[in-house]
Enzyme design. Structure first.
Site, short mmCIF file in Angstrom:
data_model
loop_
_atom_site.label_atom_id
_atom_site.label_comp_id
_atom_site.label_asym_id
_atom_site.label_seq_id
_atom_site.Cartn_x
_atom_site.Cartn_y
_atom_site.Cartn_z
N TYR A 18 0.82 -1.21 0.00
CA TYR A 18 0.00 0.00 0.00
C TYR A 18 0.86 1.26 0.00
O TYR A 18 0.56 2.23 0.71
CB TYR A 18 -0.96 0.00 1.20
CG TYR A 18 -2.10 -0.97 1.05
CD1 TYR A 18 -3.19 -0.68 0.24
CD2 TYR A 18 -2.07 -2.22 1.67
CE1 TYR A 18 -4.22 -1.58 0.08
CE2 TYR A 18 -3.09 -3.13 1.52
CZ TYR A 18 -4.17 -2.81 0.71
OH TYR A 18 -5.19 -3.70 0.54
N TYR A 148 -14.47 -4.48 3.34
CA TYR A 148 -13.13 -4.93 2.98
C TYR A 148 -12.85 -6.20 3.77
O TYR A 148 -13.03 -6.23 4.99
CB TYR A 148 -12.07 -3.87 3.30
CG TYR A 148 -10.67 -4.40 3.18
CD1 TYR A 148 -10.02 -4.44 1.95
CD2 TYR A 148 -9.98 -4.88 4.30
CE1 TYR A 148 -8.73 -4.95 1.83
CE2 TYR A 148 -8.70 -5.39 4.19
CZ TYR A 148 -8.08 -5.42 2.96
OH TYR A 148 -6.82 -5.92 2.86
N ASP A 254 -16.78 -11.05 9.65
CA ASP A 254 -15.35 -10.79 9.60
C ASP A 254 -14.99 -9.90 10.80
O ASP A 254 -15.16 -8.70 10.77
CB ASP A 254 -15.01 -10.09 8.28
CG ASP A 254 -13.56 -9.66 8.17
OD1 ASP A 254 -12.81 -9.82 9.16
OD2 ASP A 254 -13.18 -9.15 7.10
N LYS A 283 -5.47 -10.73 13.51
CA LYS A 283 -4.92 -9.50 14.11
C LYS A 283 -4.72 -9.63 15.61
O LYS A 283 -3.68 -10.10 16.06
CB LYS A 283 -5.78 -8.30 13.74
CG LYS A 283 -5.67 -7.91 12.26
CD LYS A 283 -6.25 -6.57 11.97
CE LYS A 283 -6.21 -6.21 10.48
NZ LYS A 283 -4.86 -5.95 9.96
#
Length: 449
Positions: A18, A148, A254, A283
């Site tokens: 990114y 996302y 998610d 995460k």
């Protein structure tokens, strides 16, 4: 080797995610030397609050002793072994603990490596479950236009952030996208709560139109992360879950970014009273220390994969580091820290202070919307407050905010036109006040120029 030499080697060999690499020649990357607690330290000894939890995964701060010690002990006993037909204590213990704290009915755990793979597993499980049950026609997915879910091909196919998808459309499969519950830019032109969550009707329409072709609906509960830190009401999630169930579609949630206390409950879906068919985690699972992910599902889904060796029902999916023992040990130690520090309750107590601190910035020029949940707070910047014209994500002011943050000891990384804080759950009240003071200083300094 000095800082300049390391950076020259970086520019010669490293390709950063990114990041437009051509810009690094004139604005080299930060060279981070170490981390401790809430702070990152660069090679010159400067200290910065890790205000975005190093891409949303640091829970307990950096270098939590309990996790470090657990990882060391595990390395001395068993560093890695394949998980195909083999098991080990850390994986068994972790799967059991995740099933115990997860929403009701999620009793089976499939381990992988990161958030994208956790979602990819759920997509493939949903598809093959239908096939195993003789429902091959159910192949479609419904998702949100600001959602996302990761950067692997399946995940991109059910995401909606165009900048991340544009170059890869030739390899993506089609999915049905519906308007997100984006209160600041309401897709039905109303105001919450008078709107009656009318935006959820589009989901019902998509499921009716898709009929028996839809296998699953996928959502990020209460917070759309990379889509702009969009916070939406729990009522949307509860109604969306009911609609999905009413049409026989699986519900994939998610919680890669929202799980593990980030929103003020262990999992965000608890605030809507929703238990999905698939729960995707990563995460914060290891406190940000080791790559690990988990996809939780129901006994019903799991049982659909049982059969003889030649039945064709085996789930042919796996990763080299599936259930890596060291990663599992880190996750178990992280869960211990949650219990010892009562972190979920801690986040719930501090969340109002974070919300109050960022609300004070609502009147600044260019600030269109202020929103947040738990340890997340965001400011959406606009070119015109009346028309809500978004500020371009390439606007120089966003770079100025990032650089001013560094000058004031805050590591920030704006997301398009959104400036945000995504703080470690273990942040103290004293540190939170200090971070807010610095954050307010950054925004007031830059936006009043």
């Amino acid at each position: 080797m000095d800082r300049k030499s390391w950076l020259l080697k970086d520019l010669r060999h490293c390709w950063h995610p990114y990041t437009q690499m051509s810009t690094l020649a004139t604005e080299p990357p930060m060279l981070i030397d170490r981390a401790e607690g809430l702070f990152l330290f660069d090679a010159e000894g400067n200290r910065y609050y890790d205000a975005i939890s190093s891409w949303w995964c640091v829970v307990h701060g950096h270098g939590a002793p309990g996790i470090r010690e657990a990882v060391t002990r595990q390395m001395e006993r068993l560093d890695h072994v394949l998980f195909a037909g083999v098991t080990h204590e850390p994986a068994v213990r972790l799967a059991s603990r995740l099933a115990a704290i997860a929403p009701e009915g999620l009793s089976r755990v499939f381990f992988s490596d990161n958030g994208s793979t956790a979602v990819e597993v759920a997509l493939k499980m949903s598809l093959q479950c239908r096939r195993n049950l003789g429902r091959e026609e159910r192949t479609g997915f419904v998702c949100l236009d600001h959602g996302y879910h990761g950067d692997t091909t399946g995940c991109m196919s059910v995401s909606g952030v165009d900048a991340f998808l544009r170059a890869f459309r030739p390899i993506l499969f089609p999915s049905r996208r519906v308007p997100a519950p984006y209160c600041y830019r309401c897709p039905v032109g109303k105001t919450y709560p008078e709107c009656g969550i009318g935006c959820v009707d589009a989901l019902g329409d998509a499921l009716r139109e898709g009929g028996d072709a839809i296998t699953a609906v996928i959502l990020e509960p209460l917070l759309l992360g990379a889509g702009g830190m969009i916070v939406y009401p729990p009522e949307y999630l509860s109604r969306a879950a009911a609609i999905a169930r009413g049409h026989g579609a699986h519900l994939i949630l998610d919680e890669v970014a929202t799980g593990f206390g980030r929103t003020g409950t262990m999992f965000a879906c608890e605030q809507a009273g929703v238990s999905p068919d698939f729960l995707c985690l990563s995460k914060g699972l290891t406190g940000g220390t080791m790559p690990l992910a988990a996809t939780l599902t129901t006994a019903e889904v799991y049982n659909s994969f049982l059969g003889s060796p030649d039945s064709g029902k085996t789930f042919y999916h796996g990763h080299t580091y599936t259930a890596n023992p060291v990663g599992c040990a880190a996750a178990l130690a992280s869960l211990d820290l949650f219990e010892e520090g009562r972190l979920v309750e801690h986040v719930a107590r501090l969340a109002p202070r974070l919300a109050e601190g960022v609300r004070e910035l609502a009147g600044l020029p260019l600030v269109g919307d202020v929103r947040g949940i738990g340890m997340v707070a965001a400011l959406e910047l606009v070119s015109d407050k009346e028309t809500k014209e978004p500020l371009p994500g390439t606007a120089p002011v966003l770079r100025e905010i990032r650089l001013e943050g560094l000058r004031r000891g805050l590591f920030l990384r704006p997301l398009g036109n959104v400036v945000y804080l995504f703080l470690p759950q273990a942040v103290t009240r004293e540190a939170l006040d200090d971070i807010l003071d610095r954050f307010q200083g950054v925004l007031k300094s830059v936006l009043k120029r």
